[in-house]
Motif scaffolding. Structure first.
Motif, PDB file in Angstrom:
ATOM      1  N   HIS A  51      46.403  35.757  39.763  1.00 47.77           N
ATOM      2  CA  HIS A  51      47.096  34.469  39.744  1.00 47.77           C
ATOM      3  C   HIS A  51      46.541  33.680  40.921  1.00 47.77           C
ATOM      4  O   HIS A  51      46.489  34.205  42.033  1.00 47.77           O
ATOM      5  N   HIS A  83      53.466  40.136  34.962  1.00 46.93           N
ATOM      6  CA  HIS A  83      53.325  39.014  35.906  1.00 46.93           C
ATOM      7  C   HIS A  83      54.236  39.165  37.125  1.00 46.93           C
ATOM      8  O   HIS A  83      54.513  38.186  37.810  1.00 46.93           O
ATOM      9  N   HIS A 121      47.597  31.306  35.940  1.00 45.20           N
ATOM     10  CA  HIS A 121      47.564  32.688  35.448  1.00 45.20           C
ATOM     11  C   HIS A 121      46.218  33.005  34.798  1.00 45.20           C
ATOM     12  O   HIS A 121      45.683  32.187  34.059  1.00 45.20           O
TER      13      HIS A 121
END
Length: 146
Positions: free
Chosen positions: A78, A129, A101
């Motif tokens: 990220h 994530h 992302h």
């Protein structure tokens, strides 16, 4: 009287729902492997670049895997652009114009930035994530866009 009982019943149900939500387990937090490191290969800190800048991501002590792939000692990048504070621990990294992302397992990108100073920082996320524990973040660099 019916309205008072209905209001009381709804408020009790609301408290019960809040209690259940607070007790519900969140997504698991993945421990960071010892010695793992994420870093920006290029551009270098302090570099002057054009408006189209290629950012190369580095990772040591782990592998890169796409989001959604549960494989030990892997994560995905990220890129945090002009972000002052890291995303909260234990929660998915936001996805917006400053939290980019790379869930496909990408290890570089080309950004179009406005002229001026910008900061760049990488944070590695797990398959969901979620930042690792402890967070795997690069040194924050500053670049100057002409």
């Amino acid at each position: 009287m019916k309205r008072v009982l209905l209001a009381l019943a709804l408020s009790v149900a609301g408290f019960a729902g809040a209690s259940i939500a607070a007790d519900a387990p969140g997504l698991p937090i993945t421990k960071a492997p010892s010695g793992a490191e994420v870093y920006i290969i290029s551009p270098k800190d302090g570099a002057t670049v054009g408006q189209n800048v290629t950012v190369q991501f580095g990772l040591k002590g782990m592998g890169v895997a796409p989001a959604g792939v549960d494989k030990e000692k892997t994560g995905h990048h990220h890129l945090l652009v002009d972000v002052k504070d890291l995303p909260p621990a234990g929660q998915p990294i936001p996805k917006d114009e400053t939290h980019l992302h790379f869930g496909g397992g990408q290890t570089e990108t080309t950004l179009k930035l406005t002229p001026g100073a910008h900061t760049l920082q990488l944070e590695l996320g797990d398959e969901n994530h979620i930042p690792f524990d402890p967070p795997l973040v690069s040194k924050k660099i500053t670049i100057h866009v002409k």
